[in-house]
Design an enzyme around this catalytic site. Structure first.
Site, PDB file in Angstrom:
ATOM      1  N   HIS A 138      -1.367   5.001  -7.514  1.00 35.15           N
ATOM      2  CA  HIS A 138      -0.397   5.168  -8.286  1.00 35.15           C
ATOM      3  C   HIS A 138      -1.034   3.891  -9.825  1.00 35.15           C
ATOM      4  CE1 HIS A 138       3.366   2.728  -7.664  1.00 35.15           C
ATOM      5  NE2 HIS A 138       2.927   2.092  -8.775  1.00 35.15           N
ATOM      6  N   ASP A 179       0.222   7.269  -1.254  1.00 33.32           N
ATOM      7  CA  ASP A 179      -0.193   6.503  -2.596  1.00 33.32           C
ATOM      8  C   ASP A 179      -0.604   4.669  -2.095  1.00 33.32           C
ATOM      9  OD1 ASP A 179       1.116   5.467  -4.793  1.00 33.32           O
ATOM     10  OD2 ASP A 179       2.798   4.610  -4.913  1.00 33.32           O
ATOM     11  N   SER A 200       3.586  -3.349  -7.986  1.00 32.21           N
ATOM     12  CA  SER A 200       3.229  -1.907  -6.870  1.00 32.21           C
ATOM     13  C   SER A 200       1.159  -2.320  -6.485  1.00 32.21           C
ATOM     14  CB  SER A 200       3.203  -0.960  -8.287  1.00 32.21           C
ATOM     15  OG  SER A 200       4.125  -0.363  -8.553  1.00 32.21           O
TER      16      SER A 200
END
Length: 501
Positions: free
Chosen positions: A228, A261, A344
């Site tokens: 992402h 992910d 992230s």
């Protein structure tokens, strides 16, 4: 933390983690990014879904940890969609009644649902208007006047007190730069790891994007991060990686796995002095072990935070909450190290400085999602175990496509806490149990409720997906299931599915 996805709430993940099998206990630098990448906060648990024993409020689905520049409810249904990836689940978490088909069924390598790992990007803060210059100038003049007055007064007081004796002691000539931090200290670990981390800025063709983090995987210039984090730059967008020393490189996506992910990018014209971070063994991590997270929370590059491993094998589903988003599933490492949007894709290190996970999502108390104001850390962060991420990254570098393990059966995504139920019908009217697939060969049938995979307790479809994806195609597993009130066990060999589509 890691890159976050913004948007609506993500379906909540099972509140109680599966019971883990007994396991042994455990470059150049860059400048601060221009934008913030979303770290995905975890969406709150729906009020109508009771929490299972041992669960914590809101511990279900997690939003991604990327700092968004710009930013769907989960769909419900009795069975999963047949094609991969499956449609995003509808609220309640994971999409009640939804099931995974061959391309998205639990155990088949599918994923669907909103809100968890990846967070949408947040628009960068607007630049100050020129009208503020007068205020800044006024403040500066006031500061200078106060400074002059304070300086004179300070000199007078210091002079008057010279004869009164002083008990202050001056430090030696050694500067802070000469102080040596012992191996194993946080400062020492940070000093060694920071040069091998990068702040990633992804920008789509329409100018939207955000900031996340990544780390050096090998000397060829491959950087590992979250899917992402780079999603906005996949279709002709722009991708850059900046090291703590200010050196900035253009990069390209080598491969990405939406279900896991995980993504791998490669620097264009990489430097020759890259130092890959050492990879640890996430299977040997123990609850209570110290953790160190590095990332760009809210765009603040090269930020170091610390904590401990709070839990293992935490079932988590996450997405950015957009209508087109598909969920990612993992059996995560939970940490209380401060993780925020922008973290992230960054490394979660152990006390020795080895990577044990990739920071990916956070639990959030913000029911409105990142779009209504980004939430910060509340001590509930989630990382993809490095053993799984390493396997995925190697596959992406080798073929550019992810490989998922599957059981070949469609299971309900409803968080029933009673197990993963094989649906009566698959997606688009297809069979719930793939003919000739692993589940079919093992004797599993529609209506069976899977309660264990090896020694791991399975309390829902999403938990089963996360556990299956910790394995590789070809692995043999023992399935415990209930049929007609009776418990049975069977062994099956996991099949494989290549790609996210």
């Amino acid at each position: 933390m890691s890159t976050e996805n913004e948007g609506n709430e993500v379906p909540q993940a099972p509140s109680a983690p599966p019971v883990p099998v007994a396991s042994p206990a455990t470059s150049p630098q860059g400048s601060t990014p221009g934008g913030n990448e979303p770290t995905a906060p975890l969406p709150p648990v729906p009020q109508d879904v009771p929490a299972t024993a041992g669960s914590q409020p809101g511990q279900a689905t997690t939003p991604h940890a990327a700092t968004p520049h710009a930013s769907g409810p989960a769909a419900s249904g009795p069975a999963p969609d047949g094609s991969w990836p499956p449609p995003p689940p509808a609220n309640p978490p994971y999409g009640e009644g939804a099931a995974y088909g061959d391309g998205g069924a639990a155990g088949m390598g599918g994923a669907g649902g909103a809100g968890g790992w990846g967070a949408s990007y947040q628009q960068p803060a607007p630049k100050p208007r020129s009208g503020r210059g007068g205020l800044v100038a006024a403040v500066l003049v006031a500061a200078l006047v106060a400074g002059g007055l304070g300086g004179g007064l300070g000199y007078t007081l210091a002079k008057d007190n010279d004869n009164n004796g002083s008990t202050t002691v001056s430090a030696s000539d050694g500067s802070a730069a000469q102080v040596k931090r012992a191996p194993g200290t946080i400062a020492n670990v940070a000093a060694r790891a920071l040069p091998s981390t990068v702040t990633i800025e992804a920008e789509s063709t329409n100018g939207e994007g955000g900031t996340g983090t990544g780390f050096v995987f090998d000397t060829q210039g491959h950087i590992v991060t979250n899917n992402h984090v780079v999603a906005d730059a996949l279709d002709g967008g722009k991708l850059t990686a900046t090291f703590p020393n200010g050196r900035k490189y253009d990069a390209e996506v080598v491969g990405h796995a939406q279900g896991y992910d995980v993504a791998v990018i490669k620097l264009k014209n990489p430097p020759t002095d890259l130092k890959p971070l050492a990879l640890g063994d996430s299977d040997k991590v123990a609850v209570g072990d110290e953790t160190i997270a590095i990332g760009a929370p809210f765009g603040l590059s090269n930020t170091v935070t610390t904590g401990i491993i709070s839990a293992k094998n935490r079932p988590v589903a996450s997405s950015d909450g957009s209508s087109s988003s598909k969920a990612s599933y993992m059996s995560a490492l939970q940490t209380d190290a401060s993780i925020n949007p922008g973290n992230s894709g960054g490394p979660l290190l152990n006390a020795s400085g080895a990577v044990i996970g990739i920071n990916s999502a956070i639990q959030s108390t913000n029911s409105g999602g990142f779009g209504s104001g980004q939430s910060g850390s509340i001590g509930l962060g989630f990382a993809i175990p490095i053993n799984q991420a390493k396997y995925v990254a190697q596959q992406l570098i080798k073929t550019g496509k992810p490989v998922y393990a599957k059981i070949g059966a469609s299971v309900s995504l409803e968080d029933s806490a009673g197990g993963a139920k094989i649906t009566d019908q698959g997606a688009a009217g297809s069979a719930a149990v793939e003919s000739g697939g692993p589940a079919d060969k093992a004797g599993l049938k529609p209506g069976d409720v899977i309660t264990k995979l090896d020694d791991m307790v399975i309390d829902s479809g999403p938990t089963l997906i996360g556990e299956i994806w910790t394995h590789k195609p070809g692995d043999k597993v023992t399935i415990t299931y209930k049929r007609g009130g009776q418990e049975h066990t069977t062994e099956l060999t996991l099949g494989s599915r290549i790609g996210d589509n």
